[in-house]
Design a protein around this motif. Structure first.
Motif, PDB file in Angstrom:
ATOM      1  N   ILE A 290       1.581  25.323  22.326  1.00 50.39           N
ATOM      2  CA  ILE A 290       1.243  26.866  22.793  1.00 50.39           C
ATOM      3  C   ILE A 290       1.164  26.855  24.224  1.00 50.39           C
ATOM      4  O   ILE A 290       1.863  27.524  25.088  1.00 50.39           O
ATOM      5  CB  ILE A 290       0.028  27.409  21.979  1.00 50.39           C
ATOM      6  N   LYS A 294       4.497  28.047  26.335  1.00 48.21           N
ATOM      7  CA  LYS A 294       4.640  29.398  26.439  1.00 48.21           C
ATOM      8  C   LYS A 294       5.499  29.959  27.342  1.00 48.21           C
ATOM      9  O   LYS A 294       5.981  31.221  27.143  1.00 48.21           O
ATOM     10  CB  LYS A 294       2.891  29.814  26.529  1.00 48.21           C
ATOM     11  N   VAL A 303       6.754  28.394  19.447  1.00 46.41           N
ATOM     12  CA  VAL A 303       5.275  28.796  19.849  1.00 46.41           C
ATOM     13  C   VAL A 303       4.838  29.837  18.840  1.00 46.41           C
ATOM     14  O   VAL A 303       3.846  29.892  18.749  1.00 46.41           O
ATOM     15  CB  VAL A 303       5.445  29.299  21.437  1.00 46.41           C
TER      16      VAL A 303
END
Length: 314
Positions: A290, A294, A303
């Motif tokens: 993540i 991101k 994600v």
């Protein structure tokens, strides 16, 4: 369609009136966007040549071409011709059977009778070509899927994925398996009877990117559409395997692997318990993905799956 099969290719020649009509409309639309006033001038040479070739292509006798190629391949069991001759015959078939009508004609002409000798050929160029033809014939085509199942081709293809020394043969064999099994309850039942998910496990950890991609796409498709397989794949250790794959540098397979893991965790208490084990370090893996991805739109779905997984397993 399997994303790993979306490769750039030259447009095929039109084979019927619908193809010519579509091509003509596309050509007309392209021309219309380049002019604002009516054009009543004669056809330019390039457009004239296009239309002539399109019309001439309608005279192609697909049945004759397929029949001739099948006759050539019938001698493969004796291996009396050069490998290139058989490969050319397979290429001729492949050029047509992406069309459902032609695929069905191929079966009706006895085309599936040459599959066994091709799959067992000593030449990898013959083996992967016939696997690709099986894949093309069976894609979204119940008629050909049923013929493939009746001939027990799944067993040979699973063995090919498991043991063939050539990576392209393995990849094409898995492509064929996927097209026979997906969207076919009978095909999935036979696949499970043959312990086909063992071949999926091996494919998921292959060193060949395309094979890994096909395996991850196939597995995700099955667990998405056939949740009844959840118990079986969880008991085979797929949650642990998917977690181990997520530890690798992100690639095209990650999106499907994360989605598959999420589905297993949502549908199985056993999978959830497994993923919560501290030694798997799944929370750490998810947080890293993540954080690292991101801002990369390429991995937005990856994600999102990781965020949903994180809520469940932390």
């Amino acid at each position: 369609m399997d994303p790993s099969d979306q490769e750039p290719s030259e447009p095929r020649q039109p084979r019927n009136f619908q193809d010519v009509l579509r091509y003509a409309i596309e050509a007309g639309n392209n021309a219309q966007t380049q002019r604002t006033e009516p054009d009543i001038s004669p056809l330019d040479p390039e457009r004239r040549q296009f239309l002539e070739q399109a019309i001439q292509s309608l005279t192609v006798d697909t049945v004759r071409i397929l029949s001739a190629a099948i006759e050539t391949l019938k001698s493969l069991s004796k291996d009396t011709l050069a490998p290139e001759t058989y490969q050319d015959a397979l290429d001729e078939i492949a050029d047509h059977v992406d069309n459902i009508d032609a695929a069905n004609d191929f079966v009706k002409l006895g085309g599936f009778t040459i599959i066994d000798s091709c799959l067992h050929s000593q030449h990898p160029g013959i083996r992967w070509r016939i696997a690709d033809i099986i894949a093309q014939c069976t894609q979204n085509n119940p008629f050909c899927q049923n013929h493939a199942l009746n001939l027990r081709l799944l067993e040979q293809l699973i063995t090919m994925v498991d043991k063939d020394p050539d990576e392209q043969c393995k990849t094409k064999a898995f492509f064929a398996i996927s097209n026979i099994v997906r969207d076919s309850a009978v095909g999935l039942k036979e696949f499970m009877r043959l312990n086909g998910f063992s071949a999926v496990k091996k494919a998921l950890v292959s060193n060949t990117d395309k094979l890994r991609m096909k395996a991850s796409f196939f597995f995700n498709s099955v667990v998405s559409n056939q949740p009844t397989v959840t118990w079986d794949v969880v008991s085979m250790g797929f949650p642990e395997l998917l977690v181990s794959q997520l530890q690798l540098p992100p690639g095209p397979s990650h999106e499907f692997n994360a989605s598959s893991l999420l589905l297993l965790v949502q549908n199985s208490k056993e999978a959830l318990a497994t993923c919560k084990k501290p030694d798997l370090k799944l929370v750490e893996i998810l947080n890293r993905i993540i954080d690292d991805q991101k801002t990369d739109d390429t991995y937005s779905e990856l994600v999102e799956s990781c965020k949903q997984l994180l809520v469940l397993v932390r």
